[in-house]
Design a protein around this motif. Structure first.
Motif, PDB file in Angstrom:
ATOM      1  N   ARG A 339       0.825  -1.323   0.048  1.00 24.67           N
ATOM      2  CA  ARG A 339      -0.033   0.015  -0.041  1.00 24.67           C
ATOM      3  C   ARG A 339       1.020   1.211  -0.178  1.00 24.67           C
ATOM      4  NH1 ARG A 339      -5.129   0.560   1.146  1.00 24.67           N
ATOM      5  NH2 ARG A 339      -4.597   2.363   2.593  1.00 24.67           N
ATOM      6  N   ARG A 340       1.999   1.144   0.790  1.00 22.23           N
ATOM      7  CA  ARG A 340       2.701   2.297   0.715  1.00 22.23           C
ATOM      8  C   ARG A 340       3.550   2.744  -0.338  1.00 22.23           C
ATOM      9  NH1 ARG A 340       3.097   0.850   6.224  1.00 22.23           N
ATOM     10  NH2 ARG A 340       5.058  -0.629   5.742  1.00 22.23           N
ATOM     11  N   VAL A 341       4.106   1.527  -0.922  1.00 22.58           N
ATOM     12  CA  VAL A 341       4.768   1.695  -2.193  1.00 22.58           C
ATOM     13  C   VAL A 341       3.918   2.008  -3.427  1.00 22.58           C
ATOM     14  CG1 VAL A 341       6.181   0.353  -3.917  1.00 22.58           C
ATOM     15  CG2 VAL A 341       6.441   0.009  -1.494  1.00 22.58           C
ATOM     16  N   LEU A 342       2.811   1.333  -3.516  1.00 24.56           N
ATOM     17  CA  LEU A 342       1.966   1.824  -4.695  1.00 24.56           C
ATOM     18  C   LEU A 342       1.277   3.037  -4.664  1.00 24.56           C
ATOM     19  CD1 LEU A 342       0.041  -1.644  -5.953  1.00 24.56           C
ATOM     20  CD2 LEU A 342       2.293  -0.479  -6.700  1.00 24.56           C
ATOM     21  N   LYS A 363      -9.475  -2.901   1.116  1.00 19.68           N
ATOM     22  CA  LYS A 363     -10.150  -4.100   0.579  1.00 19.68           C
ATOM     23  C   LYS A 363      -9.258  -5.135   0.053  1.00 19.68           C
ATOM     24  CE  LYS A 363     -13.669  -1.070  -1.448  1.00 19.68           C
ATOM     25  NZ  LYS A 363     -14.311  -0.385  -2.895  1.00 19.68           N
ATOM     26  N   GLY A 364      -9.939  -6.274  -0.112  1.00 22.76           N
ATOM     27  CA  GLY A 364      -9.117  -7.513  -0.385  1.00 22.76           C
ATOM     28  C   GLY A 364      -8.750  -7.389  -1.889  1.00 22.76           C
ATOM     29  N   LEU A 365      -8.128  -8.567  -2.416  1.00 22.07           N
ATOM     30  CA  LEU A 365      -7.968  -8.611  -4.106  1.00 22.07           C
ATOM     31  C   LEU A 365      -9.149  -8.793  -4.641  1.00 22.07           C
ATOM     32  CD1 LEU A 365      -5.745  -8.511  -6.140  1.00 22.07           C
ATOM     33  CD2 LEU A 365      -5.665 -11.204  -5.865  1.00 22.07           C
ATOM     34  N   LYS A 366      -9.939  -9.321  -4.482  1.00 22.42           N
ATOM     35  CA  LYS A 366     -11.204  -9.653  -5.213  1.00 22.42           C
ATOM     36  C   LYS A 366     -11.937  -8.236  -5.307  1.00 22.42           C
ATOM     37  CE  LYS A 366     -15.389 -12.442  -5.933  1.00 22.42           C
ATOM     38  NZ  LYS A 366     -16.180 -13.619  -5.332  1.00 22.42           N
ATOM     39  N   GLY A 367     -12.189  -7.861  -4.186  1.00 21.68           N
ATOM     40  CA  GLY A 367     -12.862  -6.309  -4.023  1.00 21.68           C
ATOM     41  C   GLY A 367     -12.306  -5.253  -4.895  1.00 21.68           C
ATOM     42  N   SER A 368     -10.821  -5.241  -4.759  1.00 22.07           N
ATOM     43  CA  SER A 368      -9.924  -4.193  -5.268  1.00 22.07           C
ATOM     44  C   SER A 368     -10.116  -4.337  -6.656  1.00 22.07           C
ATOM     45  CB  SER A 368      -8.578  -4.303  -4.819  1.00 22.07           C
ATOM     46  OG  SER A 368      -8.686  -4.009  -3.463  1.00 22.07           O
ATOM     47  N   MET A 369     -10.025  -5.513  -7.356  1.00 24.47           N
ATOM     48  CA  MET A 369     -10.100  -5.780  -8.902  1.00 24.47           C
ATOM     49  C   MET A 369     -11.623  -5.394  -9.347  1.00 24.47           C
ATOM     50  SD  MET A 369      -7.294  -6.689  -9.836  1.00 24.47           S
ATOM     51  CE  MET A 369      -7.498  -7.035 -11.572  1.00 24.47           C
ATOM     52  N   LYS A 370     -12.553  -5.569  -8.560  1.00 26.25           N
ATOM     53  CA  LYS A 370     -13.850  -5.163  -8.882  1.00 26.25           C
ATOM     54  C   LYS A 370     -13.673  -3.336  -9.133  1.00 26.25           C
ATOM     55  CE  LYS A 370     -16.925  -8.564  -7.185  1.00 26.25           C
ATOM     56  NZ  LYS A 370     -18.007  -9.063  -6.210  1.00 26.25           N
ATOM     57  N   ASP A 371     -12.979  -2.754  -8.256  1.00 27.65           N
ATOM     58  CA  ASP A 371     -12.751  -1.199  -8.212  1.00 27.65           C
ATOM     59  C   ASP A 371     -12.117  -1.120  -9.375  1.00 27.65           C
ATOM     60  OD1 ASP A 371     -13.974  -1.152  -5.841  1.00 27.65           O
ATOM     61  OD2 ASP A 371     -12.301  -0.678  -4.677  1.00 27.65           O
ATOM     62  N   ALA A 372     -11.264  -1.827  -9.939  1.00 26.99           N
ATOM     63  CA  ALA A 372     -10.401  -1.540 -10.977  1.00 26.99           C
ATOM     64  C   ALA A 372     -11.112  -1.762 -12.316  1.00 26.99           C
ATOM     65  CB  ALA A 372      -9.030  -2.498 -11.229  1.00 26.99           C
ATOM     66  N   ASN A 373     -12.020  -2.641 -12.361  1.00 25.95           N
ATOM     67  CA  ASN A 373     -13.059  -2.928 -13.662  1.00 25.95           C
ATOM     68  C   ASN A 373     -13.878  -1.646 -13.472  1.00 25.95           C
ATOM     69  OD1 ASN A 373     -12.225  -5.362 -14.843  1.00 25.95           O
ATOM     70  ND2 ASN A 373     -13.050  -6.481 -12.959  1.00 25.95           N
ATOM     71  N   ARG A 374     -14.315  -1.110 -12.220  1.00 23.53           N
ATOM     72  CA  ARG A 374     -15.467   0.041 -12.726  1.00 23.53           C
ATOM     73  C   ARG A 374     -14.652   1.322 -13.026  1.00 23.53           C
ATOM     74  NH1 ARG A 374     -18.279  -3.087  -8.017  1.00 23.53           N
ATOM     75  NH2 ARG A 374     -16.597  -2.212  -6.720  1.00 23.53           N
ATOM     76  N   SER A 375     -13.511   1.347 -12.526  1.00 24.57           N
ATOM     77  CA  SER A 375     -12.785   2.600 -12.786  1.00 24.57           C
ATOM     78  C   SER A 375     -12.630   2.702 -14.493  1.00 24.57           C
ATOM     79  CB  SER A 375     -11.505   2.575 -12.478  1.00 24.57           C
ATOM     80  OG  SER A 375     -10.401   1.745 -12.907  1.00 24.57           O
ATOM     81  N   GLY A 376     -12.724   1.803 -15.260  1.00 14.21           N
ATOM     82  CA  GLY A 376     -12.552   1.997 -16.714  1.00 14.21           C
ATOM     83  C   GLY A 376     -11.031   2.018 -16.971  1.00 14.21           C
ATOM     84  N   ALA A 377     -10.074   1.827 -16.270  1.00 19.70           N
ATOM     85  CA  ALA A 377      -8.536   1.885 -16.300  1.00 19.70           C
ATOM     86  C   ALA A 377      -8.048   1.127 -17.515  1.00 19.70           C
ATOM     87  CB  ALA A 377      -7.780   1.662 -15.111  1.00 19.70           C
ATOM     88  N   ARG A 378      -7.379   1.604 -18.306  1.00 19.11           N
ATOM     89  CA  ARG A 378      -6.844   0.485 -19.267  1.00 19.11           C
ATOM     90  C   ARG A 378      -5.732  -0.568 -18.666  1.00 19.11           C
ATOM     91  NH1 ARG A 378      -3.936   1.032 -24.170  1.00 19.11           N
ATOM     92  NH2 ARG A 378      -3.174  -0.881 -24.559  1.00 19.11           N
ATOM     93  N   LEU A 379      -5.014   0.067 -17.336  1.00 21.98           N
ATOM     94  CA  LEU A 379      -3.911  -0.889 -16.905  1.00 21.98           C
ATOM     95  C   LEU A 379      -4.307  -0.847 -15.387  1.00 21.98           C
ATOM     96  CD1 LEU A 379      -0.841   0.784 -18.804  1.00 21.98           C
ATOM     97  CD2 LEU A 379      -2.035  -1.482 -19.405  1.00 21.98           C
ATOM     98  N   THR A 380      -3.959  -2.006 -14.935  1.00 22.60           N
ATOM     99  CA  THR A 380      -3.957  -2.224 -13.342  1.00 22.60           C
ATOM    100  C   THR A 380      -2.502  -2.720 -13.016  1.00 22.60           C
ATOM    101  OG1 THR A 380      -6.538  -2.868 -13.350  1.00 22.60           O
ATOM    102  CG2 THR A 380      -5.024  -3.450 -11.540  1.00 22.60           C
ATOM    103  N   VAL A 381      -2.121  -1.849 -12.087  1.00 25.48           N
ATOM    104  CA  VAL A 381      -1.053  -2.295 -11.253  1.00 25.48           C
ATOM    105  C   VAL A 381      -1.145  -3.027 -10.201  1.00 25.48           C
ATOM    106  CG1 VAL A 381       1.301  -1.495 -10.230  1.00 25.48           C
ATOM    107  CG2 VAL A 381       0.309  -0.115 -12.221  1.00 25.48           C
ATOM    108  N   VAL A 382      -0.653  -4.260  -9.946  1.00 29.49           N
ATOM    109  CA  VAL A 382      -0.976  -5.162  -8.786  1.00 29.49           C
ATOM    110  C   VAL A 382       0.428  -5.625  -7.804  1.00 29.49           C
ATOM    111  CG1 VAL A 382      -1.992  -7.470  -7.940  1.00 29.49           C
ATOM    112  CG2 VAL A 382      -2.925  -6.141  -9.794  1.00 29.49           C
ATOM    113  N   ALA A 383       0.524  -5.532  -6.806  1.00 28.51           N
ATOM    114  CA  ALA A 383       1.594  -5.952  -6.256  1.00 28.51           C
ATOM    115  C   ALA A 383       1.302  -6.186  -4.824  1.00 28.51           C
ATOM    116  CB  ALA A 383       2.611  -4.744  -5.926  1.00 28.51           C
ATOM    117  N   GLY A 384       2.078  -7.490  -4.248  1.00 25.68           N
ATOM    118  CA  GLY A 384       2.119  -7.882  -2.873  1.00 25.68           C
ATOM    119  C   GLY A 384       3.568  -7.968  -2.344  1.00 25.68           C
ATOM    120  N   GLU A 385       3.805  -8.609  -1.134  1.00 21.00           N
ATOM    121  CA  GLU A 385       5.074  -8.919  -0.504  1.00 21.00           C
ATOM    122  C   GLU A 385       5.902  -9.234  -1.248  1.00 21.00           C
ATOM    123  OE1 GLU A 385       4.655  -9.955   3.329  1.00 21.00           O
ATOM    124  OE2 GLU A 385       3.200  -8.583   3.988  1.00 21.00           O
TER     125      GLU A 385
END
Length: 420
Positions: A339-342, A363-385
């Motif tokens: 979260r801090r890095v991104l 939010k968890g990964l599933k909920g966050s990806m739903k937000d990404a879809n709703r945003s209409g963004a062309r690209l999604t950046v995902v990162a974990g530990e």
């Protein structure tokens, strides 16, 4: 649920629908900004007499529709029902006419207020984009404004609108017509209020929308038959310039518009897909308005186009505006360190001029990806530990589904390359 609602006859603009209004305002103002018109903004309320003198006390706007009030200090003010009088007042107050380089060419965008019976296309709070060319009497200015409005509508994809054109004469020839029209109106079966209006400003009766009145006006004298030679020549030049530019219009000898200050050129943009509220905009020349509100003689011309009705016209034609997504990149973080890095990377992307957003709220990964879809963004950046331990983030193309690992330090460049 809130216990409060928007006042009757008004509306809220909420995303994503509000983006359509912004696109319409941008399209209408774009030709103006390319043609020497500078932006002006005036207060939402003015001295009530500015409109009583300029718009006309005999008009429905002033006599029935204006929101007028008295302040605690005793000032009598009114919410602005239209833009021209306010813009001219501002230009006079700033002495633009004394700075040379006339005409002063101004454009504006804002909300206006009239107490009307609410219906689709007619609201008590509505939005307009307008333009005024102040301080020059030149048929080329009249033609320029009509051409720019036509260009704006066509850039939006509108095709089924019509331009109605007329001349209202000037102080030399209009009095003769006024007398002929009053004589005609006195012989009709009209109610007392309409007869009173005919004595104050008989041209207002021509604008009466009631069918029983319009039936009696079929044989009314037409102003074009009373125009002096100067007004005829002026009007013919406007018509010739518009025609040479390839703009199609219709002559409408009964067009008078709803304001008292118009002289010579008057025009209206109408769209037949809107029913009774068919006018989407209009304007004309107002050579005497400056003197009416206490200024010097400043011949001027302008128009206002309704944003609300333009949106309705687009819907009537089934035109879908190409509105880009507000977000290009959406960041999804898994874990506190991510979260801090991104969050830092989102800030970096924004500073690089790239529209980016972040999955807030833990939010968890599933909920966050739903937000990404709703945003209409062309690209999604995902990162974990695990990603961060390897010094990378996952960059996913939301259109193709392709995903690749990208170095954290090279994210901005990788995003730029993808969006290019």
């Amino acid at each position: 649920m809130s216990t409060f609602k928007a006042p009757k006859g008004t509306y809220d603009l909420i995303p994503p629908f509000s983006a359509k209004y912004l696109a319409v305002r941008e399209a209408i103002s774009a030709p103006l900004r390319k043609s020497g018109y500078g932006y002006v903004e005036t207060p939402g309320f003015e001295d009530v007499n500015l409109f009583a003198r300029g718009v006309g006390e005999s008009t429905d706007i002033v006599s029935k529709e204006m929101y007028a009030f008295e302040t605690k200090g005793g000032d009598k003010l009114a919410l602005r029902p239209e833009g021209t009088a306010s813009v001219l007042r501002a230009a006079l107050e700033a002495s633009l006419h004394k700075q040379g380089n006339l005409p002063a060419k101004l454009w504006y965008s804002g909300s206006y207020y009239r107490y009307e019976r609410p219906q689709k296309g007619r609201y008590r709070h509505f939005s307009q984009v307008g333009a005024e060319a102040i301080g020059a009497e030149d048929p080329a200015l009249d033609a320029e404004l009509i051409i720019l409005a036509d260009e704006a509508y066509r850039s939006l994809g509108l095709r089924n609108f019509r331009i109605l054109l007329n001349s209202l004469g000037d102080k030399e020839c209009r009095p003769v017509y006024r007398e002929a029209l009053q004589t005609f109106l006195r012989g009709l079966d009209l109610d007392e209020e309409t007869l009173r209006r005919a004595e104050i400003n008989p041209l207002r009766v021509l604008d009466d929308k009631r069918s029983d009145v319009q039936k009696q006006l079929v044989d009314a004298p037409l102003l074009r038959d009373y125009l002096c030679d100067a007004c005829k020549a002026y009007h013919e030049e406007v018509r010739a310039l518009i025609t040479a530019a390839g703009v199609v219009f219709e002559d409408d000898p009964k067009l008078v518009r709803g304001l008292d200050y118009y002289t010579r050129t008057t025009f209206e943009f109408v769209h037949d897909g809107l029913g009774s509220q068919s006018a989407v905009g209009g304007g004309g020349r107002y050579d005497g308005l400056s003197e009416m509100i206490g200024g010097p003689a400043l011949p001027s011309v302008g128009w206002a186009l309704g944003v609300d009705r333009t949106v309705l016209a687009l819907e009537a034609e089934g035109v879908e505006l190409d509105i880009p997504a507000t977000t290009s990149v959406f960041a999804v973080a898994i874990g506190e360190e991510a979260r801090r890095v991104l969050f830092g990377k989102v800030t970096e992307l924004r500073r690089a001029g790239i529209a980016a957003d972040f999955s807030f709220g833990g939010k968890g990964l599933k909920g966050s990806m739903k937000d990404a879809n709703r945003s209409g963004a062309r690209l999604t950046v995902v990162a974990g530990e695990r990603d961060l331990a390897e010094g990378v983030v996952q960059l996913k193309d939301m259109e193709s589904g392709e995903q690749q690992a990208v170095a954290v330090d090279g994210l901005v460049e990788a995003v730029r390359a993808k969006l290019a």
